[in-house]
Design an enzyme around this catalytic site. Sequence first.
Site, PDB file in Angstrom:
ATOM      1  N   THR A  45       0.940  -1.370   0.119  1.00  0.00           N
ATOM      2  CA  THR A  45       0.038   0.075  -0.103  1.00  0.00           C
ATOM      3  C   THR A  45       0.609   1.291  -0.148  1.00  0.00           C
ATOM      4  OG1 THR A  45      -1.767   1.188   1.180  1.00  0.00           O
ATOM      5  CG2 THR A  45      -0.059  -0.053   2.632  1.00  0.00           C
ATOM      6  N   TYR A  55      -2.515  -0.912  10.240  1.00  0.00           N
ATOM      7  CA  TYR A  55      -2.748  -1.383   9.111  1.00  0.00           C
ATOM      8  C   TYR A  55      -1.538  -1.200   8.046  1.00  0.00           C
ATOM      9  CZ  TYR A  55      -3.952  -1.881   4.021  1.00  0.00           C
ATOM     10  OH  TYR A  55      -3.989  -2.054   2.758  1.00  0.00           O
TER      11      TYR A  55
HETATM   12  N1  LIG Z   1      -8.518  -1.536  -1.579  1.00  0.00           N
HETATM   13  C1  LIG Z   1      -7.664  -0.824  -1.209  1.00  0.00           C
HETATM   14  O1  LIG Z   1      -7.958   0.401  -1.473  1.00  0.00           O
HETATM   15  C2  LIG Z   1      -6.173  -1.185  -1.153  1.00  0.00           C
HETATM   16  C3  LIG Z   1      -5.246  -0.246  -1.242  1.00  0.00           C
HETATM   17  C4  LIG Z   1      -3.836  -0.601  -1.322  1.00  0.00           C
HETATM   18  C5  LIG Z   1      -3.773  -1.874  -1.039  1.00  0.00           C
HETATM   19  N2  LIG Z   1      -4.598  -2.810  -0.880  1.00  0.00           N
HETATM   20  C6  LIG Z   1      -4.355  -4.362  -0.792  1.00  0.00           C
HETATM   21  O2  LIG Z   1      -4.784  -5.162  -1.707  1.00  0.00           O
HETATM   22  C7  LIG Z   1      -5.120  -6.382  -0.729  1.00  0.00           C
HETATM   23  C8  LIG Z   1      -6.506  -6.742  -1.506  1.00  0.00           C
HETATM   24  O3  LIG Z   1      -7.558  -5.687  -0.726  1.00  0.00           O
HETATM   25  P1  LIG Z   1      -8.918  -5.688  -1.016  1.00  0.00           P
HETATM   26  O4  LIG Z   1      -9.469  -4.261  -1.227  1.00  0.00           O
HETATM   27  O5  LIG Z   1      -9.336  -6.545  -2.369  1.00  0.00           O
HETATM   28  O6  LIG Z   1      -9.713  -6.158   0.161  1.00  0.00           O
HETATM   29  P2  LIG Z   1     -10.720  -7.508   0.314  1.00  0.00           P
HETATM   30  O7  LIG Z   1     -11.143  -7.542   1.766  1.00  0.00           O
HETATM   31  O8  LIG Z   1     -11.960  -7.198  -0.779  1.00  0.00           O
HETATM   32  O9  LIG Z   1      -9.823  -8.676   0.048  1.00  0.00           O
HETATM   33  C9  LIG Z   1      -9.099  -9.121   1.122  1.00  0.00           C
HETATM   34  C10 LIG Z   1      -9.449 -10.845   0.790  1.00  0.00           C
HETATM   35  O10 LIG Z   1      -8.546 -11.650   1.771  1.00  0.00           O
HETATM   36  C11 LIG Z   1      -9.197 -12.550   2.553  1.00  0.00           C
HETATM   37  N3  LIG Z   1      -8.765 -12.927   3.739  1.00  0.00           N
HETATM   38  C12 LIG Z   1      -8.247 -11.967   4.669  1.00  0.00           C
HETATM   39  N4  LIG Z   1      -7.691 -12.703   5.710  1.00  0.00           N
HETATM   40  C13 LIG Z   1      -7.642 -13.951   5.336  1.00  0.00           C
HETATM   41  C14 LIG Z   1      -6.834 -15.157   5.885  1.00  0.00           C
HETATM   42  N5  LIG Z   1      -5.964 -14.973   6.887  1.00  0.00           N
HETATM   43  N6  LIG Z   1      -6.980 -16.253   5.207  1.00  0.00           N
HETATM   44  C15 LIG Z   1      -7.529 -16.152   3.857  1.00  0.00           C
HETATM   45  N7  LIG Z   1      -8.121 -15.127   3.357  1.00  0.00           N
HETATM   46  C16 LIG Z   1      -8.153 -14.205   4.169  1.00  0.00           C
HETATM   47  C17 LIG Z   1     -10.858 -11.821   2.751  1.00  0.00           C
HETATM   48  O11 LIG Z   1     -11.702 -12.967   2.721  1.00  0.00           O
HETATM   49  C18 LIG Z   1     -10.827 -11.290   1.249  1.00  0.00           C
HETATM   50  O12 LIG Z   1     -11.342 -12.116   0.265  1.00  0.00           O
HETATM   51  C19 LIG Z   1      -4.992  -6.262   0.475  1.00  0.00           C
HETATM   52  O13 LIG Z   1      -3.847  -6.914   0.897  1.00  0.00           O
HETATM   53  C20 LIG Z   1      -4.842  -4.773   0.854  1.00  0.00           C
HETATM   54  O14 LIG Z   1      -3.975  -4.611   1.828  1.00  0.00           O
HETATM   55  C21 LIG Z   1      -5.974  -2.520  -1.132  1.00  0.00           C
END
Ligand SMILES: NC(=O)c1ccc[n+]([C@@H]2O[C@H](COP(=O)([O-])OP(=O)(O)OC[C@H]3O[C@@H](n4cnc5c(N)ncnc54)[C@H](O)[C@@H]3O)[C@@H](O)[C@H]2O)c1
Length: 339
Positions: A117, A141
């Site tokens: 991130t 986070y």
């Molecule tokens: N959405 C944003 O704005 C953003 C920005 C920067 C980085 N990210 C990163 O992108 C990645 C995905 O984010 P997102 O927005 O799709 O979030 P999201 O919550 O939609 O997806 C995360 C997924 O991980 C699964 N998960 C969480 N913990 C788990 C575990 N212990 N075992 C198995 N599955 C698990 C959840 O069920 C979910 O499907 C993350 O790592 C996040 O840090 C997101």
Amino acid sequence: MKVLITGGAGYIGSTIASCCADNGITPVILDDYSTGLRVFAERFECYEGDIADEALLERVVADHPDIFAVVHCAAKIVVPESVEQPLEYYENNVAKAVTMLRTLSGLGVRRVVLSSTASMYEPGPDWMVDETSPVDPQSPYAASKWLLERVLRDAAAAGRLSAVALRYFNPIGADPALRTGLQNPAPSHALGKMIEAYEAHESFTVTGVEWPTRDGSGLRDYIHVWDLARAHVAVLQRFDEVCAASRSGTGYDVINLGTGQGTTVFELAEAFGEATGAPLPVQTGPARPGDVVGCATRTGKASSVLGWAPERSLVDGVRDSLAWSTKLPAVLAEEAACG
Ligand SMILES: NC(=O)c1ccc[n+]([C@@H]2O[C@H](COP(=O)([O-])OP(=O)(O)OC[C@H]3O[C@@H](n4cnc5c(N)ncnc54)[C@H](O)[C@@H]3O)[C@@H](O)[C@H]2O)c1
């Protein structure tokens, strides 16, 4: 090529899975469905469970000995929740991820693409950053992502794996084919609040108008989620080359994924009006606790190392987010029926 996508039932992981499949890369999904949707995962081969479940990881690799790399998207991602539950965030995003990496590396899966991130950056005076800019994570986070990057760097230096950390700026939009999108019907970010105001025929409140930006509102670098997904395909297609050429020479690199364009909240509201064909009424209010001015990234490294550039505009992102929010209730009903 086959890749394991952890968190492949989530917003970004499910989009990466579709983009991989569209480009001849077979996704295998591992997700605990804590926030992800089964209907997103079940389009592909998928496994339900925790990233730190060693027996499950062994089963996945036994079933798919040809997994080329893991794209690690699984994480807890809600910043205010991380402030209230730091131990749960460090456990899920760092401790469990380390167990997963150690297990997968032992099983021969030694290429890692990390969803990281941009929220760890300390913005410079012009609000622009690049991969060499100082980091100063302001929440558990963001710190959990920074710590996991450090773990990857050290494990790569020790020859246990090679890794590329992709620092995402602010993803918006949905799969343009509307196969997947944000599963949360009430996201708290600015675009989510604009959609809420638009659907309720109310005005949108710009929270915080005293930041030192060109119009006083906060600034973000909105990147279309499909462009993000395309960058993952680019990394996978040239993974060994990217790691071999990494600046550290140790098989680990960091690449920012953004558009190179900072967009203020007022400018986002304008783009929203362009997407809907009618100006979005706007009012102003005080900044919310924990809000930050934000930043945008220079995109030279993503362009030179990956040959990648974003293709979709801010208005495309708004339009796809709106189209997805219209489709979401039916998707959530389908999920409830299958859960
Ligand atoms: N959405 C944003 O704005 C953003 C920005 C920067 C980085 N990210 C990163 O992108 C990645 C995905 O984010 P997102 O927005 O799709 O979030 P999201 O919550 O939609 O997806 C995360 C997924 O991980 C699964 N998960 C969480 N913990 C788990 C575990 N212990 N075992 C198995 N599955 C698990 C959840 O069920 C979910 O499907 C993350 O790592 C996040 O840090 C997101």
